[in-house]
Design a protein around this motif. Structure first.
Motif, PDB file in Angstrom:
ATOM      1  N   GLU A  44      60.177  37.125  35.099  1.00 28.14           N
ATOM      2  CA  GLU A  44      60.116  37.268  33.569  1.00 28.14           C
ATOM      3  C   GLU A  44      58.957  37.831  33.192  1.00 28.14           C
ATOM      4  N   LYS A  45      59.093  38.714  32.245  1.00 31.30           N
ATOM      5  CA  LYS A  45      57.963  39.657  31.660  1.00 31.30           C
ATOM      6  C   LYS A  45      57.744  38.958  30.431  1.00 31.30           C
ATOM      7  N   ASP A  46      56.393  38.383  30.211  1.00 34.91           N
ATOM      8  CA  ASP A  46      56.048  37.771  28.918  1.00 34.91           C
ATOM      9  C   ASP A  46      54.746  37.730  28.736  1.00 34.91           C
ATOM     10  N   THR A  47      54.409  37.578  27.574  1.00 30.81           N
ATOM     11  CA  THR A  47      52.947  37.444  27.311  1.00 30.81           C
ATOM     12  C   THR A  47      52.519  36.064  27.063  1.00 30.81           C
ATOM     13  N   LEU A  48      51.373  35.539  27.903  1.00 32.50           N
ATOM     14  CA  LEU A  48      50.891  34.450  27.898  1.00 32.50           C
ATOM     15  C   LEU A  48      49.522  34.354  27.107  1.00 32.50           C
ATOM     16  N   ARG A  49      49.446  33.581  26.181  1.00 34.14           N
ATOM     17  CA  ARG A  49      47.828  33.361  25.799  1.00 34.14           C
ATOM     18  C   ARG A  49      47.207  32.194  26.768  1.00 34.14           C
ATOM     19  N   LEU A  50      45.857  32.570  26.744  1.00 31.47           N
ATOM     20  CA  LEU A  50      45.001  31.452  27.330  1.00 31.47           C
ATOM     21  C   LEU A  50      45.288  30.327  27.214  1.00 31.47           C
ATOM     22  N   SER A  51      45.286  29.981  25.921  1.00 29.23           N
ATOM     23  CA  SER A  51      45.667  28.396  25.403  1.00 29.23           C
ATOM     24  C   SER A  51      46.964  27.932  25.920  1.00 29.23           C
ATOM     25  N   TYR A 290      45.356  37.819  42.507  1.00 31.35           N
ATOM     26  CA  TYR A 290      45.324  38.807  43.597  1.00 31.35           C
ATOM     27  C   TYR A 290      44.752  40.338  43.290  1.00 31.35           C
ATOM     28  N   LYS A 291      43.886  40.724  44.234  1.00 27.36           N
ATOM     29  CA  LYS A 291      43.353  42.015  44.124  1.00 27.36           C
ATOM     30  C   LYS A 291      43.606  42.912  45.337  1.00 27.36           C
ATOM     31  N   ILE A 292      43.537  44.065  44.901  1.00 31.10           N
ATOM     32  CA  ILE A 292      43.751  45.225  46.108  1.00 31.10           C
ATOM     33  C   ILE A 292      42.247  45.088  46.801  1.00 31.10           C
ATOM     34  N   GLY A 293      42.649  44.660  48.447  1.00 32.42           N
ATOM     35  CA  GLY A 293      41.493  44.612  49.126  1.00 32.42           C
ATOM     36  C   GLY A 293      40.805  43.494  49.025  1.00 32.42           C
ATOM     37  N   GLY A 294      40.667  42.678  47.819  1.00 33.38           N
ATOM     38  CA  GLY A 294      39.701  41.521  47.417  1.00 33.38           C
ATOM     39  C   GLY A 294      38.528  41.713  47.187  1.00 33.38           C
ATOM     40  N   TYR A 295      38.049  42.810  46.673  1.00 31.81           N
ATOM     41  CA  TYR A 295      36.815  43.216  46.346  1.00 31.81           C
ATOM     42  C   TYR A 295      36.642  43.321  44.640  1.00 31.81           C
ATOM     43  N   SER A 296      35.205  42.710  44.410  1.00 32.53           N
ATOM     44  CA  SER A 296      34.930  42.430  42.965  1.00 32.53           C
ATOM     45  C   SER A 296      35.117  43.558  42.110  1.00 32.53           C
ATOM     46  N   GLN A 297      34.906  44.941  42.772  1.00 27.96           N
ATOM     47  CA  GLN A 297      35.000  45.996  41.718  1.00 27.96           C
ATOM     48  C   GLN A 297      36.500  46.322  41.442  1.00 27.96           C
ATOM     49  N   MET A 298      37.580  45.786  42.196  1.00 26.91           N
ATOM     50  CA  MET A 298      39.028  45.987  41.780  1.00 26.91           C
ATOM     51  C   MET A 298      39.531  44.856  40.835  1.00 26.91           C
ATOM     52  N   LEU A 299      40.381  45.333  40.105  1.00 26.26           N
ATOM     53  CA  LEU A 299      40.784  44.579  38.647  1.00 26.26           C
ATOM     54  C   LEU A 299      41.601  43.526  39.522  1.00 26.26           C
ATOM     55  N   SER A 300      41.578  42.164  38.770  1.00 22.81           N
ATOM     56  CA  SER A 300      42.357  41.101  39.469  1.00 22.81           C
ATOM     57  C   SER A 300      43.855  41.310  38.724  1.00 22.81           C
ATOM     58  N   ASN A 301      44.654  40.736  39.169  1.00 24.44           N
ATOM     59  CA  ASN A 301      46.108  40.687  38.736  1.00 24.44           C
ATOM     60  C   ASN A 301      46.645  39.203  38.725  1.00 24.44           C
ATOM     61  N   TYR A 302      47.731  38.683  38.199  1.00 23.50           N
ATOM     62  CA  TYR A 302      47.850  37.330  38.185  1.00 23.50           C
ATOM     63  C   TYR A 302      49.505  37.352  38.210  1.00 23.50           C
ATOM     64  N   LEU A 303      49.959  35.931  39.291  1.00 26.83           N
ATOM     65  CA  LEU A 303      51.243  35.887  39.073  1.00 26.83           C
ATOM     66  C   LEU A 303      51.155  34.394  38.707  1.00 26.83           C
ATOM     67  N   VAL A 304      51.939  33.999  37.562  1.00 29.09           N
ATOM     68  CA  VAL A 304      52.106  32.586  37.109  1.00 29.09           C
ATOM     69  C   VAL A 304      53.518  32.139  37.348  1.00 29.09           C
ATOM     70  N   TYR A 305      53.563  30.994  38.202  1.00 30.83           N
ATOM     71  CA  TYR A 305      54.772  30.189  38.312  1.00 30.83           C
ATOM     72  C   TYR A 305      54.611  29.067  37.125  1.00 30.83           C
ATOM     73  N   ASP A 306      55.853  28.994  36.530  1.00 24.93           N
ATOM     74  CA  ASP A 306      55.971  27.943  35.694  1.00 24.93           C
ATOM     75  C   ASP A 306      56.745  26.646  36.244  1.00 24.93           C
ATOM     76  N   LYS A 307      55.908  25.654  36.586  1.00 22.76           N
ATOM     77  CA  LYS A 307      56.671  24.635  37.644  1.00 22.76           C
ATOM     78  C   LYS A 307      57.663  23.866  36.657  1.00 22.76           C
ATOM     79  N   ASN A 308      57.778  23.829  35.426  1.00 19.86           N
ATOM     80  CA  ASN A 308      59.126  23.452  34.604  1.00 19.86           C
ATOM     81  C   ASN A 308      60.457  24.348  34.807  1.00 19.86           C
TER      82      ASN A 308
END
Length: 308
Positions: A44-51, A290-308
């Motif tokens: 599902e494509k959604d916008t999540l706030r940090l809070s 997850y990061k391409i190659g895992g190096y700090s100069q690469m941008l982080s991406n996030y997969l979020v799984y809702d346990k509910n």
């Protein structure tokens, strides 16, 4: 001074030996059903706030001039502990410095129910126990069997510790359970042994987040694996999540295996879409960074799984 923000979940928490293989762990779940995310699992494509991801978000300014981004941070009821691989620095809850302990090349962990913290020094093979007042309470010396870099460490109890090894190819085991006398009581085989190139030096592996805490206990994530494990106080591991949606870097293409040119490696990772992965967990969410190659100069991406 440096401004730090504290996320009140895992980011802050964060005898005769027997051999336990990963295959055994995956088969023996003791009734625990792991979450499985196959490649075609719906998204599902959604916008999540940090809070929405954390229980509490607030800011504390730490009064220290030389802190780096590569720090372990533990926020406690009456204390903030920061470890930058050179020293343990203690602050009160307002960010005022209390004391500093020079301790190099290690990993810090705090037992939630205790009034002490532990520091594992992988160079000297020592676990030190400190009170929250900064006074040393005990020293545990480990045997020479633990012979590679183990920057990831958690205290499961006052007499049981887990140490995760950086895979340098020739190490036979990747996870050790050690008792209060420094004796190994369980160990997990290295899933991916290999012969490293001569003089290859890889520093990106410090990004990997192999052992960490959540509110229920401890987790173990073997680098580049699809499986996240629960670490139990009986010195066993059991799968809690199997994630197949993100493409991880196969062994023979990793820089520590191939020893190829760095720029060539990065371009190949971009072309193939291969990533390094690490996990975090809250009471409601699994977060896979997850990061391409895992190096700090690469941008982080996030997969979020809702346990509910």
């Amino acid at each position: 001074s440096i401004l730090f923000f504290f996320l009140m979940y895992v980011l802050l928490s964060c005898s005769n030996s027997s051999i336990q293989a990963f295959e055994e762990a995956e088969q023996n779940t003791l009734g625990y059903e792991a979450i499985t995310l196959p490649t075609d699992y719906p998204e599902e494509k959604d916008t999540l706030r940090l809070s929405e991801l954390v229980d509490t978000l607030f800011y504390v300014r730490l009064e220290h001039p030389g802190l780096t981004d590569d720090c372990q941070v533990n926020y406690l009821d009456s204390l903030i502990l920061v470890y930058d691989n050179q020293a343990v620095m203690a602050f009160d809850v307002d960010g005022k410095p209390l004391y500093q302990l020079p301790e190099k090349l290690g990993c810090l962990d705090v037992l939630p129910e205790g009034a002490s913290f532990y520091l594992y020094n992988f160079r000297d093979r020592i676990i030190k126990k400190y009170g929250f007042d900064g006074k040393e309470r005990a020293t545990i010396r480990l045997g020479s069997e633990i012979d590679t870099y183990g920057r990831n460490f958690v205290a499961l109890s006052d007499t049981l510790f887990a140490i995760s090894m950086m895979n340098v190819g020739y190490n036979p085991y990747e996870l050790y359970f050690v008792n209060g006398e420094g004796k190994i009581i369980h160990r997990v085989k290295n899933r991916e042994p290999y012969q490293p190139p001569i003089d290859v030096r890889v520093h990106h592996t410090i990004w990997h987040h192999r052992l960490f805490r959540n509110e229920d206990g401890c987790r173990y994530y073997p680098s580049y694996s699809d499986t996240l494990y629960e670490v139990r106080k009986d010195a066993t591991i059991h799968p809690v999540m199997v994630e197949n949606k993100i493409s991880k870097i196969p062994l023979k293409y990793r820089l520590e295996y191939s020893g190829q040119d760095f720029n060539q490696f990065v371009q190949e990772m971009i072309d193939k879409g291969w990533n390094s992965v690490r996990h975090f967990e809250t009471s409601r969410f699994h977060l896979v960074e997850y990061k391409i190659g895992g190096y700090s100069q690469m941008l982080s991406n996030y997969l979020v799984y809702d346990k509910n």
